[in-house]
Design a protein around this motif. Structure first.
Motif, PDB file in Angstrom:
ATOM      1  N   PRO A 105       0.830  -1.199   0.000  1.00 48.86           N
ATOM      2  CA  PRO A 105       0.000   0.000   0.000  1.00 48.86           C
ATOM      3  C   PRO A 105       0.872   1.259   0.000  1.00 48.86           C
ATOM      4  O   PRO A 105       1.967   1.268   0.563  1.00 48.86           O
ATOM      5  N   VAL A 106       0.384   2.321  -0.635  1.00 49.80           N
ATOM      6  CA  VAL A 106       1.062   3.614  -0.614  1.00 49.80           C
ATOM      7  C   VAL A 106       0.288   4.500   0.358  1.00 49.80           C
ATOM      8  O   VAL A 106      -0.888   4.815   0.126  1.00 49.80           O
ATOM      9  N   LEU A 107       0.946   4.889   1.457  1.00 50.91           N
ATOM     10  CA  LEU A 107       0.275   5.613   2.533  1.00 50.91           C
ATOM     11  C   LEU A 107       0.618   7.100   2.479  1.00 50.91           C
ATOM     12  O   LEU A 107       1.741   7.492   2.135  1.00 50.91           O
ATOM     13  N   SER A 108      -0.373   7.908   2.826  1.00 48.83           N
ATOM     14  CA  SER A 108      -0.130   9.343   2.975  1.00 48.83           C
ATOM     15  C   SER A 108       0.410   9.602   4.370  1.00 48.83           C
ATOM     16  O   SER A 108       0.487   8.700   5.211  1.00 48.83           O
ATOM     17  N   THR A 109       0.786  10.827   4.647  1.00 52.70           N
ATOM     18  CA  THR A 109       1.360  11.163   5.963  1.00 52.70           C
ATOM     19  C   THR A 109       0.364  10.956   7.094  1.00 52.70           C
ATOM     20  O   THR A 109       0.771  10.753   8.240  1.00 52.70           O
ATOM     21  N   ASP A 110      -0.940  11.012   6.760  1.00 50.80           N
ATOM     22  CA  ASP A 110      -1.945  10.803   7.811  1.00 50.80           C
ATOM     23  C   ASP A 110      -2.351   9.340   7.941  1.00 50.80           C
ATOM     24  O   ASP A 110      -3.305   8.999   8.641  1.00 50.80           O
ATOM     25  N   GLY A 111      -1.639   8.436   7.220  1.00 52.33           N
ATOM     26  CA  GLY A 111      -1.890   7.009   7.371  1.00 52.33           C
ATOM     27  C   GLY A 111      -2.957   6.443   6.465  1.00 52.33           C
ATOM     28  O   GLY A 111      -3.261   5.244   6.560  1.00 52.33           O
ATOM     29  N   LEU A 112      -3.529   7.264   5.600  1.00 53.33           N
ATOM     30  CA  LEU A 112      -4.567   6.774   4.694  1.00 53.33           C
ATOM     31  C   LEU A 112      -3.927   6.101   3.473  1.00 53.33           C
ATOM     32  O   LEU A 112      -2.906   6.547   2.963  1.00 53.33           O
ATOM     33  N   VAL A 113      -4.557   5.013   3.028  1.00 46.97           N
ATOM     34  CA  VAL A 113      -4.084   4.309   1.832  1.00 46.97           C
ATOM     35  C   VAL A 113      -4.700   4.980   0.609  1.00 46.97           C
ATOM     36  O   VAL A 113      -5.915   4.924   0.410  1.00 46.97           O
ATOM     37  N   TRP A 114      -3.886   5.659  -0.186  1.00 46.37           N
ATOM     38  CA  TRP A 114      -4.435   6.340  -1.351  1.00 46.37           C
ATOM     39  C   TRP A 114      -4.052   5.660  -2.667  1.00 46.37           C
ATOM     40  O   TRP A 114      -4.551   6.021  -3.736  1.00 46.37           O
ATOM     41  N   SER A 115      -3.196   4.604  -2.591  1.00 44.40           N
ATOM     42  CA  SER A 115      -2.802   3.902  -3.806  1.00 44.40           C
ATOM     43  C   SER A 115      -2.391   2.482  -3.446  1.00 44.40           C
ATOM     44  O   SER A 115      -1.928   2.220  -2.330  1.00 44.40           O
ATOM     45  N   VAL A 116      -2.584   1.594  -4.393  1.00 49.35           N
ATOM     46  CA  VAL A 116      -2.226   0.180  -4.204  1.00 49.35           C
ATOM     47  C   VAL A 116      -1.270  -0.225  -5.315  1.00 49.35           C
ATOM     48  O   VAL A 116      -1.515   0.054  -6.497  1.00 49.35           O
ATOM     49  N   HIS A 117      -0.192  -0.891  -4.918  1.00 50.74           N
ATOM     50  CA  HIS A 117       0.832  -1.332  -5.873  1.00 50.74           C
ATOM     51  C   HIS A 117       0.918  -2.856  -5.820  1.00 50.74           C
ATOM     52  O   HIS A 117       1.073  -3.444  -4.750  1.00 50.74           O
ATOM     53  N   LEU A 118       0.799  -3.508  -6.984  1.00 49.21           N
ATOM     54  CA  LEU A 118       0.872  -4.967  -7.072  1.00 49.21           C
ATOM     55  C   LEU A 118       1.971  -5.377  -8.043  1.00 49.21           C
ATOM     56  O   LEU A 118       2.134  -4.779  -9.108  1.00 49.21           O
ATOM     57  N   ILE A 119       2.706  -6.407  -7.660  1.00 54.72           N
ATOM     58  CA  ILE A 119       3.679  -7.037  -8.554  1.00 54.72           C
ATOM     59  C   ILE A 119       3.208  -8.469  -8.798  1.00 54.72           C
ATOM     60  O   ILE A 119       2.895  -9.197  -7.849  1.00 54.72           O
ATOM     61  N   ALA A 120       3.135  -8.841 -10.074  1.00 50.01           N
ATOM     62  CA  ALA A 120       2.639 -10.169 -10.441  1.00 50.01           C
ATOM     63  C   ALA A 120       3.710 -10.940 -11.188  1.00 50.01           C
ATOM     64  O   ALA A 120       4.382 -10.398 -12.066  1.00 50.01           O
ATOM     65  N   ARG A 121       3.871 -12.189 -10.819  1.00 56.63           N
ATOM     66  CA  ARG A 121       4.781 -13.089 -11.542  1.00 56.63           C
ATOM     67  C   ARG A 121       3.986 -14.273 -12.064  1.00 56.63           C
ATOM     68  O   ARG A 121       3.225 -14.904 -11.318  1.00 56.63           O
ATOM     69  N   ASP A 122       4.162 -14.553 -13.353  1.00 53.59           N
ATOM     70  CA  ASP A 122       3.399 -15.619 -13.998  1.00 53.59           C
ATOM     71  C   ASP A 122       3.984 -16.980 -13.641  1.00 53.59           C
ATOM     72  O   ASP A 122       5.142 -17.272 -13.941  1.00 53.59           O
TER      73      ASP A 122
END
Length: 573
Positions: free
Chosen positions: A292-309
């Motif tokens: 998760p990508v967190l802001s300074t106030d602790g809120l999750v404003w973005s999600v990052h996923l890495i996928a391997r086939d």
């Protein structure tokens, strides 16, 4: 209380919608708002007017032509070229007598080099484009730029495979050209289609069968790498949103995917998980790792996923499991066949009868199948005391291996056992009758054998149907018995009358009967194997029948033989 994990795509998408709505509501109150009226935030502050690069002012109504007398109206454009972060140049057309654009002259350029082996545009001011970029000119660049002047339409991302021969050899790179007309001039930019980092990232994703994606929960923007687009067979301009990704998950794997997303939305970094997706009808297994990508106030404003086939590995594991199941099934079948064959061997070829000791004979037998998984094959022997007081000594070789050969062996052995009880018969008659039985059976195959009797006077009278000669160890000398009376194989020539030969046994004599598997070796003449067996037999002088057989078998190497092996040792004590 741990959060409930959605079990179906619909519930998972509803969870995502609630989380995104809550996030936007929490952020909205603190978000900055651009005013609709009043002075624009981008309006310049009060103060003295700024001076343009051409020397003129930049107030309302100003143009570069308002500068000092004789000022070039393109000087302002030329002065801004160094601010462009990619290679840029102002080009002046060169026309032929017919007015057609055949080349361009570089009027101005910046200092950015498109590749380490290419010069920056400012090094080519005053030069012809065909001279300074021969590779691009050959790729149709001049015609494309002329089209910009002719039509007035901008050139968008023209890909040119730029190849040029230089002093240190051939060089190639792919360049993307952009251009727009400026009056009778052309402003052009060019840059590598991929920089070194992009190329390394793309190659790494291809080699590792992986990709990554980022989902902005506030704006809804989604960015996928080329690798992830390749895994899902989608265009980079149309990446899947999180709800669309939920729809692609197999129903059985929704709880696993839901647990991963739930952990990310809670600001955690959950462990990786394998999830199956349906990609245009094909099932693909991906190992997903999220952050998760967190802001300074602790809120999750973005999600990052890495996928391997992992699809290839999963399919390999499935094929391996299927192969193991098949191998286990074959092993079970082989074990069952060995058990059957073992019972048959004990029933068909029991240890010699102790009754033969009454004739002064001690007998030992050994059998080694050609196939390690089998317990018996087509080789056989027969030792028993007949009602008339003679001892029946026989050995044979039915062609083939496994249970098929066992059936043929049993047929021949039982037939001999029945024929041997006919009163007044000799070995030649038994061999002839057995041959007639095999010749009269359309399903029978050829075989070899030796059939003989030992009488009370220690005479060994024997007949031979295409079999190898018995070996005799006498007084420390091993020899092969004469086979001048040998007849054809069983089942080959109907009506053939087999002759016999007689050997008078002496106390201490050791007679060895064997099948061809004992002396046949790949790539060797059979006489070589017979000579080796004779040599080994000499070393058995003075040994009992069983000890002599044990010594011979200790020197036997089954891995060099391709046929069943049967041995029968008879010693006159």
């Amino acid at each position: 209380m741990p959060p409930l994990i959605p079990q179906d795509p619909g519930s998972l998408k509803e969870l995502l919608a609630r989380e995104v709505a809550a996030l936007r509501k929490a952020v909205d109150s603190a978000a900055g708002v651009r005013p609709d009226e009043g002075v624009s935030a981008s309006a310049p502050a009060d103060g003295p007017p700024q001076t343009c690069a051409c020397g003129g002012g930049d107030g309302p109504g100003h143009s570069c032509g308002d500068g000092p007398e004789g000022h070039d109206p393109w000087a302002c454009v030329c002065a801004t070229l160094p601010a462009i972060p990619v290679s840029a140049a102002l080009l002046v057309p060169v026309r032929d007598d017919a007015g057609q654009t055949v080349d361009f002259t570089v009027r101005a350029g910046n200092h950015v080099r498109p590749a380490r082996w290419l010069e920056s545009p400012d090094r080519h001011v005053g030069s012809k484009l065909r001279d300074v970029q021969p590779g691009a000119a050959a790729g149709g660049l001049v015609d494309a730029l002329a089209g910009v002047l002719r039509t007035g339409r901008a050139l968008k991302a023209l890909a040119v495979d730029y190849t040029e021969r230089r002093g240190d050899g051939l060089h190639r790179t792919q360049l993307l050209y952009e251009a727009a007309s400026c009056g009778d001039n052309v402003l052009a930019t060019w840059r590598p289609a991929h920089d070194r980092a992009e190329l390394l990232s793309r190659d790494a994703q291809y080699i590792a069968s992986m990709g990554w994606g980022t989902w902005d929960l506030l704006s809804g923007d989604t960015v996928w790498s080329e690798g992830l687009c390749s895994l899902f067979r989608t265009d980079a301009a149309r990446p899947l949103s999180l709800p669309e990704l939920c729809d692609a998950v197999l129903l059985e794997d929704v709880p696993r995917f839901g647990k991963l997303l739930t952990g990310l939305l809670d600001g955690e970094e959950p462990p990786g998980v394998e999830v199956r997706f349906s990609v245009f009808g094909e099932i693909r297994t991906l190992h997903l790792v999220g952050r998760p990508v967190l802001s300074t106030d602790g809120l999750v404003w973005s999600v990052h996923l890495i996928a391997r086939d992992l699809t290839t590995q999963v399919r390999s594991r499935q094929r391996l499991a299927a192969t193991r199941r098949q191998s286990e099934h074959l092993r079970e079948e082989a074990a069952a066949e060995r058990r059957v064959a073992s019972v048959l061997r004990e029933a068909l070829m029991p240890t010699h009868s102790a009754e033969l000791a009454g004739l002064g004979l001690s007998v030992a037998a050994a059998y080694v199948p050609a196939e390690s998984e089998a317990a018996v094959g087509g080789d056989w022997y027969k030792c028993r005391l007949l009602p008339d007081g003679r001892g029946l000594i026989a050995i044979g070789d039915a062609c083939g291996h496994g249970l098929g050969a066992v059936a043929r062996m049993a047929q021949q052995r039982h037939a001999l056992a029945g024929l041997a009880h006919a009163p007044g018969t000799h070995a030649g008659q038994l061999t002839t009758w057995l041959n007639e039985l095999l010749c009269g059976d359309p399903a029978a195959q050829t075989a070899t054998g030796i059939i003989g009797h030992v009488d009370a006077r220690r005479n060994f009278r024997w007949a031979c149907a295409g079999h190898l000669a018995p070996l005799l160890l006498r007084d420390g000398l091993a020899t092969a018995l004469d086979t001048g009376h040998r007849g054809p194989l069983f089942g080959m020539l109907p009506g053939y009358a087999y002759a016999t030969a007689t050997l008078v046994l002496r106390p201490g004599d050791l007679l060895l009967l064997y099948t061809d598997g004992m002396v046949e070796r790949r790539g060797e003449d059979i006489t070589t194997g017979v000579d080796a067996l004779l040599t080994e037999l000499v070393a058995c002088d003075g040994l009992t029948a069983q000890k002599a057989l044990d010594r011979i078998m200790a020197a036997y190497t089954p891995e060099t033989h391709e046929d069943d092996t049967c041995l029968l040792a008879i010693r006159l004590d």
